[in-house]
Enzyme design. Structure first.
Site, PDB file in Angstrom:
ATOM      1  N   GLU A 212      17.950 -10.614   2.449  1.00 44.45           N
ATOM      2  CA  GLU A 212      16.671 -10.985   1.837  1.00 44.45           C
ATOM      3  C   GLU A 212      16.056  -9.768   1.189  1.00 44.45           C
ATOM      4  OE1 GLU A 212      14.182 -12.383   5.031  1.00 44.45           O
ATOM      5  OE2 GLU A 212      15.843 -13.426   5.993  1.00 44.45           O
TER       6      GLU A 212
ATOM      7  N   ASP B  13       5.556   6.530   0.656  1.00 44.35           N
ATOM      8  CA  ASP B  13       6.386   5.818   1.634  1.00 44.35           C
ATOM      9  C   ASP B  13       7.589   6.637   2.071  1.00 44.35           C
ATOM     10  OD1 ASP B  13       5.969   2.387   0.440  1.00 44.35           O
ATOM     11  OD2 ASP B  13       4.600   3.876   1.267  1.00 44.35           O
TER      12      ASP B  13
ATOM     13  N   GLU C 222       4.626 -12.485   3.958  1.00 47.65           N
ATOM     14  CA  GLU C 222       4.069 -11.329   3.274  1.00 47.65           C
ATOM     15  C   GLU C 222       3.130 -11.812   2.179  1.00 47.65           C
ATOM     16  OE1 GLU C 222       5.549  -8.978   4.923  1.00 47.65           O
ATOM     17  OE2 GLU C 222       5.001  -7.134   3.864  1.00 47.65           O
TER      18      GLU C 222
ATOM     19  N   LYS D 242      12.998  -7.188   0.694  1.00 48.36           N
ATOM     20  CA  LYS D 242      11.904  -6.745   1.549  1.00 48.36           C
ATOM     21  C   LYS D 242      10.656  -6.642   0.675  1.00 48.36           C
ATOM     22  CE  LYS D 242      10.887  -3.412   5.154  1.00 48.36           C
ATOM     23  NZ  LYS D 242       9.519  -3.065   4.781  1.00 48.36           N
TER      24      LYS D 242
ATOM     25  N   ARG E 193      -1.114  -8.401  10.621  1.00 43.59           N
ATOM     26  CA  ARG E 193      -0.281  -7.944  11.706  1.00 43.59           C
ATOM     27  C   ARG E 193      -1.049  -7.017  12.641  1.00 43.59           C
ATOM     28  NH1 ARG E 193       5.035  -4.203  11.091  1.00 43.59           N
ATOM     29  NH2 ARG E 193       3.436  -2.655  10.639  1.00 43.59           N
TER      30      ARG E 193
HETATM   31  S1  IVH Z   1      11.236  -9.893   9.048  1.00 46.04           S
HETATM   32  C1  IVH Z   1      10.906  -9.332  13.392  1.00 46.04           C
HETATM   33  N1  IVH Z   1      11.713 -10.171   6.484  1.00 46.04           N
HETATM   34  O1  IVH Z   1       8.480  -5.555   6.441  1.00 46.04           O
HETATM   35  C2  IVH Z   1      11.157  -9.182  11.949  1.00 46.04           C
HETATM   36  N2  IVH Z   1       9.993  -8.686   7.157  1.00 46.04           N
HETATM   37  O2  IVH Z   1       8.883  -2.979   7.711  1.00 46.04           O
HETATM   38  C3  IVH Z   1       9.960  -8.847  11.224  1.00 46.04           C
HETATM   39  N3  IVH Z   1       8.805  -7.610   5.329  1.00 46.04           N
HETATM   40  O3  IVH Z   1       6.507  -6.202   9.221  1.00 46.04           O
HETATM   41  C4  IVH Z   1       9.915  -9.044   9.830  1.00 46.04           C
HETATM   42  N4  IVH Z   1       9.921  -8.573   3.713  1.00 46.04           N
HETATM   43  O4  IVH Z   1       5.834  -7.290   7.002  1.00 46.04           O
HETATM   44  C5  IVH Z   1      10.978  -9.569   7.429  1.00 46.04           C
HETATM   45  N5  IVH Z   1      12.209 -10.525   4.233  1.00 46.04           N
HETATM   46  C6  IVH Z   1      11.481  -9.927   5.180  1.00 46.04           C
HETATM   47  C7  IVH Z   1      10.440  -9.019   4.858  1.00 46.04           C
HETATM   48  C8  IVH Z   1       9.717  -8.419   5.890  1.00 46.04           C
HETATM   49  C9  IVH Z   1       8.939  -7.738   4.015  1.00 46.04           C
HETATM   50  C10 IVH Z   1       7.831  -6.717   6.007  1.00 46.04           C
HETATM   51  C11 IVH Z   1       7.196  -7.316   7.219  1.00 46.04           C
HETATM   52  C12 IVH Z   1       7.547  -6.382   8.340  1.00 46.04           C
HETATM   53  C13 IVH Z   1       7.827  -5.120   7.596  1.00 46.04           C
HETATM   54  C14 IVH Z   1       8.710  -4.176   8.391  1.00 46.04           C
END
Ligand code: IVH
Length: 804
Positions: free
Chosen positions: A144, A64, A204, A146, A167
């Protein structure tokens, strides 16, 4: 020898400064040069390929962080040369594919990605930019975790799960409805009030951490390929053609957003309200989310989850910040790829891929010979790693790694690099198996196990093996023993094996390179001579050209305390580095081997007379070593015992001995059976101790250290109150004013046992900053945990003093 080679670096690393560092990419007019264009195509190709294996095959070929660094480099390049940025650049799309194996779903609202930041400073800058754009003084955000999983979208119509999709590329995903329906915490029907007519929740899918290891070993036992990490396990498990297979995997989901939202009585005004609403319908949301509004609160959140990240229900790779007000979100808008109202702070990687170039062996201070991997240098958790121990030949077998393999590397306990496994799919047949040598790589002695049945092989040449001596001297200088600043691995090598690289230097001469000596002489082997000689003779000729090998300043640890400025004046080591400008010009090469004074400054020559303008003098580091050796003479007896490098006698056993006996002489004269009875010693350690003292060389060491003034008698201490008698205490993390060993010694001196791992027998855990899983394990077992700031109070007054 050296367990890991690490250089801490800024994580932006090379990519962030691409345009700056490579001037040939810039041109006066700001137009991309040939070189910039080439690099752009190269990066696009690598990134597309990496995206393919990550998203399509659930089997990444780039770590990554490597991907992130290349992506960053591409972004920087395009920012510098905007004309390079075309519609089909990876920077303009979210990445990902929809496989033909599943039917396709077009997302009604695109599923975007997130822009990444890699430092708290960058996170602050993002916050400031948003506040500026909004013209506000404060800006509440949700913080939050990730989740490191697989993004899905689930559409509920009239409260019933109608369709679930991955996605994909952000616009078109794969229909995984049947698979998602098997996931236990995803309800088929929404419950509660205010369920909209049509609502799309996004979140997720993850493979719970606690299940992953077990599931993976079961797979290995069944002869199936293991997953590299939990994220790939989640992706692989969800994208099964046969949903009954998905049903067998312990997948779960956590929601982090809303897409389509129609026919609802009320629309939330804040991001955090979305989550409350989602949860009220019976959907899983993260309990780790909180609303924050200052830089400090953001930092604290990042730090907190950085510490907790390995103990959460699922793997996380960062923290997501989202502007809480939906009105502000709309005002900030989105790019084609990602919202401007959110950003992802990425933690340093925990697992990376690199190439295993070789497996070599190293000799430890007690003669144990262990294989270690030499790898292509790679950035892990903020530092570069190029070596990792492989413990023993069976470990190499068990891990199944071959020389030449692409391997997965991680930091065990976040510090020591560990080779996890090979990426067997990436093999091309040129890899070869490691063979454990039968002779010591340093002195050539025949290796043997200490006793029958031992896995480890040892070099029996305790007295003369140079590698063992190097390791012993470095160990004496380490924190565990006498803690001598300046006396580490490098200084120890200079003292004991200054000619270690001599063969390489000779080989460089043979290949026509120039070598610069400490006195300024430049050596070069006559090439016409080299052509006439055979290979062996060439090497001999080169060896002869070099100054005769130095005698090491130390050939036994017994003389360590007799070191002085005279004995190290001529210690030189061989280093490959840049030549001084004059030499570079003369020899036509910018770098090469040089003989370098190690404990003295180089001095300055007078060009005309050839004498010294400034004489070499001892370095500050050497002066420090000498004053530290002086100080060390008065360290407590147990530290002296540790410094002896007796097998199995680390700080704990040494403290047990020092508590029981009054002097080294007394220990040396105590019969084995009596030693074995000492609490914390036992027969194995006792026999190692008594073996150690029988060797003449060791008796000589005791004598010489004693003569030099090193403590050989127990220090006079006032009888300490036994405030902790009978307890077993674990210290985890740091304790103010104590290093780890001193904290343990203070505990033992008050009558308690100091152990390292938490079990049912543990009475108390002292936890300080950096405390890892031990504190949480203690809590699980119902064992009291106190903060390390109370350590002195505990020593003084026992459990009552700290309310336990
Ligand atoms: S918000 C428009 N919140 O990370 C905003 N994404 O690298 C889109 N992800 O595609 C996502 N934890 O699959 C959001 N707390 C979180 C997340 C999260 C993991 C993933 C998600 C996104 C990717 C982007």
């Amino acid at each position: 020898m050296i367990e890991s080679t690490m250089e801490t670096l800024s994580r932006r690393g090379k990519s962030g400064d691409f345009a700056k560092k490579t001037p040939e990419t810039t041109s006066a007019a700001g137009m991309p040069t040939e070189r910039a264009r080439e690099r752009w195509s190269e990066l696009v190709q690598i990134i597309e390929q990496a995206r393919g294996s990550y998203y399509q095959e659930d089997s990444p070929t780039l770590a990554d962080a490597e991907y992130d660094a290349l992506y960053r480099e591409l972004e920087d390049l395009e920012q510098h040369f905007p004309s390079l940025q075309t519609q089909d650049s990876p920077t303009q799309s979210v990445g990902g594919f929809a496989s033909d194996a599943f039917s396709k779903v077009t997302h009604e609202i695109p599923m975007l990605s997130l822009d990444d930041v890699f430092s708290v400073e960058e996170a602050h800058a993002w916050i400031d930019r948003c506040m500026n754009a909004l013209g506000v003084q404060t800006m509440p955000m949700t913080a939050e975790v990730k989740v490191d999983g697989l993004a899905v979208s689930i559409l509920y119509v009239n409260g019933k799960l109608q369709r679930a999709a991955t996605r994909g590329n952000g616009s078109v995903g794969e229909d995984v409805t049947a698979n998602v329906l098997t996931i236990k915490n995803v309800p088929e029907r929404l419950s509660g009030a205010n369920v909209p007519r049509r609502v799309e929740v996004r979140g997720e899918i993850f493979f719970p951490t606690k299940d992953f290891e077990e599931y993976n070993s079961a797979r290995a036992e069944a002869g199936r390929k293991q997953f590299v990490n939990a994220r790939n396990a989640a992706a692989g498990s969800l994208r099964q053609k046969d949903a009954t297979e998905t049903a067998k995997r312990p997948l779960a989901m956590v929601c982090h957003g809303i897409g389509v939202f129609e026919g609802a009585p009320r629309t939330p005004k804040f991001q955090h309200e979305w989550y409350e609403l989602i949860a009220s319908w019976g959907l899983p949301t993260s309990s780790y989310t909180r609303v924050v509004q200052s830089h400090d609160e953001v930092d604290a959140f990042i730090r907190e989850y950085g510490d907790k990240r390995t103990h959460l229900d699922y793997g996380i790779d960062g923290v997501v910040l989202k502007v809480d007000s939906r009105e502000s979100q709309q005002a900030l808008g989105t790019t084609s790829r990602a919202p401007r109202w959110a950003t992802a702070y990425k933690y340093p990687p925990q697992e990376v891929h690199t190439r295993l170039l070789d497996i070599r062996t190293q000799v430890g201070r007690t003669g144990r010979v262990t294989p270690f991997g030499v790898m292509e240098k790679v950035l892990v958790d903020g530092s570069y790693v190029s070596r990792a121990t492989l413990h023993n030949a069976s470990d190499v077998k068990r891990k199944g790694v071959l020389i030449g393999d692409l391997i997965v590397l991680r930091k065990a306990g976040d510090i020591i690099p560990e080779i996890v496994a090979p990426v067997a799919d990436a093999r091309d047949g040129t890899e070869r198996e490691f063979v454990m040598p039968s002779n010591c790589p340093s002195c050539g002695a025949t290796l043997a196990p200490a006793k029958e049945g031992d896995i480890d092989l040892r070099c029996p040449n305790f007295e003369k093996c140079p590698a063992q001596l190097t390791e012993r001297i470095a160990y004496i200088g380490s924190r565990k023993a006498l803690d001598i600043e300046g006396l580490g691995e490098e200084a120890s090598l200079a003292l004991t094996q200054p000619e270690l690289d001599r063969e390489e230097v000779a080989a460089a001469l043979v290949s026509g390179e120039a070598v610069l000596l400490a006195d300024g002489t430049v050596l070069r082997l006559d090439t016409t001579l080299v052509e006439k000689l055979g290979h062996a003779d060439e090497i001999t000729a080169a060896e002869n050209l070099l100054p005769s090998p130095q005698q090491p300043a130390l050939d036994t640890a017994a003389d360590l305390f007799d070191l002085n400025a005279d004995s190290v004046r001529n210690v030189c080591v061989w280093r490959r580095r840049a030549f001084p400008a004059g030499v570079a010009k003369k020899v036509g090469a910018s770098e090469g081997w040089q003989q370098v004074r190690y404990f003295y400054t180089a001095g300055v020559r007078d060009v005309t007379s050839g004498g010294w303008k400034t004489e070499p003098r001892p370095t500050k580091t050497f002066e420090k070593i000498i004053s530290e050796l002086e100080r060390a003479k008065d360290e407590p007896l147990w530290r002296v015992l540790v410094a002896f490098s007796i097998r199995h006698v680390g700080p704990q056993a040494a403290q047990a001995l020092a508590n029981e006996f009054n002097s080294i002489a007394e220990i040396a004269n105590t019969p084995l059976a009596t030693l074995a009875q000492v609490e914390g010693i036992g027969p194995e350690i006792a026999s190692a101790i008594s073996d150690w003292f029988t060797l003449d060389a060791h008796q000589d060491l005791v004598k010489k250290w004693g003569a030099a003034g090193v403590r050989m008698e127990a220090e006079q201490t006032e009888e300490l109150a036994q405030t902790l008698a009978g307890l077993t205490i674990v210290v985890s993390g740091t304790v103010p004013n104590y290093d780890r060993e001193a904290a343990k010694a203070a505990i033992t001196a008050r009558g308690a046992k100091a152990t390292s791992s938490v079990s049912k027998k543990t009475s108390l855990v002292v936890a300080g900053p950096g405390a890892g899983s031990k504190a949480s394990k203690a809590e699980e077992l119902g064992i009291p945990v106190i903060d390390s700031s109370l350590f002195d109070a505990l020593l003084e007054g026992g459990l009552e003093a700290v309310d336990v």
